[in-house]
Scaffold this motif. Structure first.
Motif, PDB file in Angstrom:
ATOM      1  N   SER A 194      51.215  45.841  38.116  1.00 48.06           N
ATOM      2  CA  SER A 194      49.942  45.994  37.405  1.00 48.06           C
ATOM      3  C   SER A 194      48.922  46.825  38.155  1.00 48.06           C
ATOM      4  O   SER A 194      48.110  47.522  37.565  1.00 48.06           O
ATOM      5  CB  SER A 194      49.347  44.606  37.149  1.00 48.06           C
ATOM      6  OG  SER A 194      49.089  43.952  38.394  1.00 48.06           O
ATOM      7  N   GLY A 195      48.936  46.741  39.495  1.00 45.97           N
ATOM      8  CA  GLY A 195      47.831  47.297  40.259  1.00 45.97           C
ATOM      9  C   GLY A 195      46.588  46.439  40.062  1.00 45.97           C
ATOM     10  O   GLY A 195      46.539  45.544  39.214  1.00 45.97           O
ATOM     11  N   LYS A 196      45.585  46.724  40.879  1.00 50.51           N
ATOM     12  CA  LYS A 196      44.347  45.953  40.809  1.00 50.51           C
ATOM     13  C   LYS A 196      43.178  46.842  41.192  1.00 50.51           C
ATOM     14  O   LYS A 196      43.301  47.725  42.050  1.00 50.51           O
ATOM     15  CB  LYS A 196      44.426  44.767  41.771  1.00 50.51           C
ATOM     16  CG  LYS A 196      43.122  43.986  41.903  1.00 50.51           C
ATOM     17  CD  LYS A 196      43.309  42.697  42.672  1.00 50.51           C
ATOM     18  CE  LYS A 196      43.493  42.900  44.137  1.00 50.51           C
ATOM     19  NZ  LYS A 196      43.563  41.606  44.861  1.00 50.51           N
TER      20      LYS A 196
ATOM     21  N   SER B 217      44.073  49.069  44.282  1.00 46.45           N
ATOM     22  CA  SER B 217      45.239  48.588  45.017  1.00 46.45           C
ATOM     23  C   SER B 217      46.476  48.762  44.151  1.00 46.45           C
ATOM     24  O   SER B 217      46.749  47.941  43.270  1.00 46.45           O
ATOM     25  CB  SER B 217      45.073  47.107  45.386  1.00 46.45           C
ATOM     26  OG  SER B 217      46.291  46.560  45.833  1.00 46.45           O
ATOM     27  N   PRO B 218      47.270  49.827  44.365  1.00 51.68           N
ATOM     28  CA  PRO B 218      48.451  50.054  43.521  1.00 51.68           C
ATOM     29  C   PRO B 218      49.609  49.108  43.803  1.00 51.68           C
ATOM     30  O   PRO B 218      50.510  48.972  42.970  1.00 51.68           O
ATOM     31  CB  PRO B 218      48.844  51.497  43.854  1.00 51.68           C
ATOM     32  CG  PRO B 218      48.325  51.717  45.245  1.00 51.68           C
ATOM     33  CD  PRO B 218      47.058  50.918  45.344  1.00 51.68           C
TER      34      PRO B 218
ATOM     35  N   GLN C 276      44.107  46.442  31.411  1.00 49.62           N
ATOM     36  CA  GLN C 276      45.401  47.038  31.733  1.00 49.62           C
ATOM     37  C   GLN C 276      46.157  46.264  32.811  1.00 49.62           C
ATOM     38  O   GLN C 276      47.373  46.147  32.762  1.00 49.62           O
ATOM     39  CB  GLN C 276      45.204  48.492  32.201  1.00 49.62           C
ATOM     40  CG  GLN C 276      44.441  49.357  31.218  1.00 49.62           C
ATOM     41  CD  GLN C 276      45.125  49.446  29.867  1.00 49.62           C
ATOM     42  OE1 GLN C 276      46.309  49.757  29.794  1.00 49.62           O
ATOM     43  NE2 GLN C 276      44.387  49.159  28.804  1.00 49.62           N
ATOM     44  N   GLY C 277      45.431  45.799  33.823  1.00 53.84           N
ATOM     45  CA  GLY C 277      46.073  45.108  34.945  1.00 53.84           C
ATOM     46  C   GLY C 277      45.228  43.959  35.431  1.00 53.84           C
ATOM     47  O   GLY C 277      45.044  42.967  34.727  1.00 53.84           O
ATOM     48  N   SER C 278      44.680  44.085  36.639  1.00 54.35           N
ATOM     49  CA  SER C 278      43.823  43.049  37.206  1.00 54.35           C
ATOM     50  C   SER C 278      42.482  43.647  37.609  1.00 54.35           C
ATOM     51  O   SER C 278      42.442  44.722  38.222  1.00 54.35           O
ATOM     52  CB  SER C 278      44.481  42.396  38.426  1.00 54.35           C
ATOM     53  OG  SER C 278      45.609  41.628  38.040  1.00 54.35           O
ATOM     54  N   ILE C 279      41.404  42.955  37.283  1.00 54.02           N
ATOM     55  CA  ILE C 279      40.046  43.363  37.655  1.00 54.02           C
ATOM     56  C   ILE C 279      39.426  42.221  38.449  1.00 54.02           C
ATOM     57  O   ILE C 279      39.250  41.117  37.925  1.00 54.02           O
ATOM     58  CB  ILE C 279      39.178  43.672  36.421  1.00 54.02           C
ATOM     59  CG1 ILE C 279      39.847  44.715  35.532  1.00 54.02           C
ATOM     60  CG2 ILE C 279      37.792  44.137  36.858  1.00 54.02           C
ATOM     61  CD1 ILE C 279      39.128  44.940  34.200  1.00 54.02           C
TER      62      ILE C 279
END
Length: 396
Positions: free
Chosen positions: A88-90, A141-142, A236-239
């Motif tokens: 997901s990345g962040k 952070s990928p 989309q991923g993590s926030i």
């Protein structure tokens, strides 16, 4: 009486990965016992599933040392077993200019810990996470990923049982320690080496062996909401927010899981029981001793006072929503639905210094070992942590 070369109390992620590493190091027989009816019924099976990437932790700590390698090992395990894995990345966003210095500090820590992070501007943030908002810049952070903790725990159990060298005893609570054996509600269990990986109860079990006398666990409750599908599509991923790095909590954040659901949370509300998942559910005879420890921390520790003043308000939807709203451009109150997902973080405190313990703690005595403060990023770090435990503490 049952017996084994190694006996592990606790069928969470730490107990299972240590057993796995013991097998790889030549162990002949292992018993894992747990008071619950299955693996991972508490913190290990109730966490967000985020594999962290070494950003928050002081260089030189066990957390900093184990997190990135643990992330890599866990991702590799999921790939080898075809378990759900979402790369997901962040992004870590700021809510005010005052947080920019901490954002820089996080970048420095991540770099020192061997992590891969990129400081990005608002334009780049909009490309990665269109609904996220930040002041001036954010950190990307990928390497952050998301897994399904329960499928990993169940897979590890299958692996261990398939070895023919590991037995699981469920519905078997620890009662007391005796010489080279454990007394449980079911039977006695003899051991050559005992490992305490009991999570929220690790401090009480350690004390039965005369270990960890200056430590106590304080439970903190993490509650979540889940986004409705239209709103969830905007994540989309993590926030994550910039946290207070003097505290071990990361703040309310958005996480898209491996199944496409987006959870918002968790809180870090002081709880009144090690399994206090509801308002009253899980409050037991320890209520007064936990309350006393809370009062002592309120009087002695400013960081705890700040947490105790801020976090309980998030039981009220208004305050929970306001925290979440600061991280994104678009969020309406009706986008957040209640979630039954609740976790307890068993946070270790030092009763002498009255401080929250920030790192993992491993203490041994004779032929026993006690894993204390196995909190985030314990799930991420577990496979690396298990290697360290078996090699450096057990000596295999």
């Amino acid at each position: 009486m049952h017996s084994a070369q190694f006996v592990i109390c606790g069928a969470g992620i730490i107990g299972l990965t240590i057993a796995r590493e013991l097998l790889a190091s030549g162990a002949d027989s292992i018993i894992i016992f747990d008071k619950e009816e299955a693996v991972g019924k508490h913190a290990s099976g109730r966490n967000s599933g985020v594999l962290h990437a070494g950003i928050y932790y002081d260089p030189g700590t066990l957390k900093a040392r184990m997190c990135l390698e643990g992330n890599r090992l866990m991702q590799s395990y999921c790939e080898s077993r075809q378990l759900p894995l979402f790369n997901s990345g962040k992004v870590i966003v700021t809510r005010s200019e005052e947080e920019l210095d901490t954002l820089d500090e996080l970048q420095q820590r991540a770099t020192q810990n061997g992590g891969v992070v990129e400081m990005i501007d608002q334009k780049r943030l909009a490309e990665i996470e269109p609904n996220a908002t930040t002041v001036q810049r954010a950190l990307h952070s990928p390497l952050t990923a998301v897994v399904d903790p329960k499928t990993i725990l169940q897979s590890l159990q299958r692996d261990l049982e398939a070895s023919g060298k590991v037995q699981f005893f469920f519905n078997t609570p620890f009662e007391q320690a005796d010489e080279n054996k454990i007394l449980t509600t079911q039977d006695a269990i003899g051991y050559e080496y005992f490992i305490n990986a009991a999570g929220a109860y690790s401090d009480t079990i350690a004390k039965a062996f005369g270990v960890g006398k200056n430590y106590r666990l304080l439970p903190f409750k993490g509650i979540y909401h889940v986004l409705k599908k239209p709103a969830a599509k905007k994540i989309q991923g993590s926030i994550y927010p910039v946290p207070n790095i003097r505290n071990p909590f990361l703040g309310i954040h958005f996480t898209r899981n491996v199944h496409g659901d987006v959870y918002v949370g968790p809180t870090a509300i002081p709880a009144f029981g090690r399994e206090n998942y509801g308002i009253l559910k899980g409050i037991d005879r320890e209520f007064f001793s936990i309350l006393l420890r809370d009062i002592e921390m309120l009087l002695e520790n400013e960081k705890f006072r700040n947490i105790a003043a801020e976090e309980p308000r998030k039981y009220l939807f208004k305050h929970f929503f306001n925290d979440a709203r600061k991280l994104v451009k678009y969020l309406a109150p009706h986008d957040l639905l209640p979630s039954p997902k609740v976790g307890i973080r068993p946070q270790l405190i030092n009763t002498k210094s009255k401080e929250l313990v920030m790192d993992f703690v491993v203490q041994g005595r004779a032929n026993t070992l006690h894993i204390l403060n196995s909190i985030s990023p314990a799930f991420t770090s577990s496979m690396s942590f298990a290697r360290m435990v078996v090699k450096e503490h057990i000596g295999l």
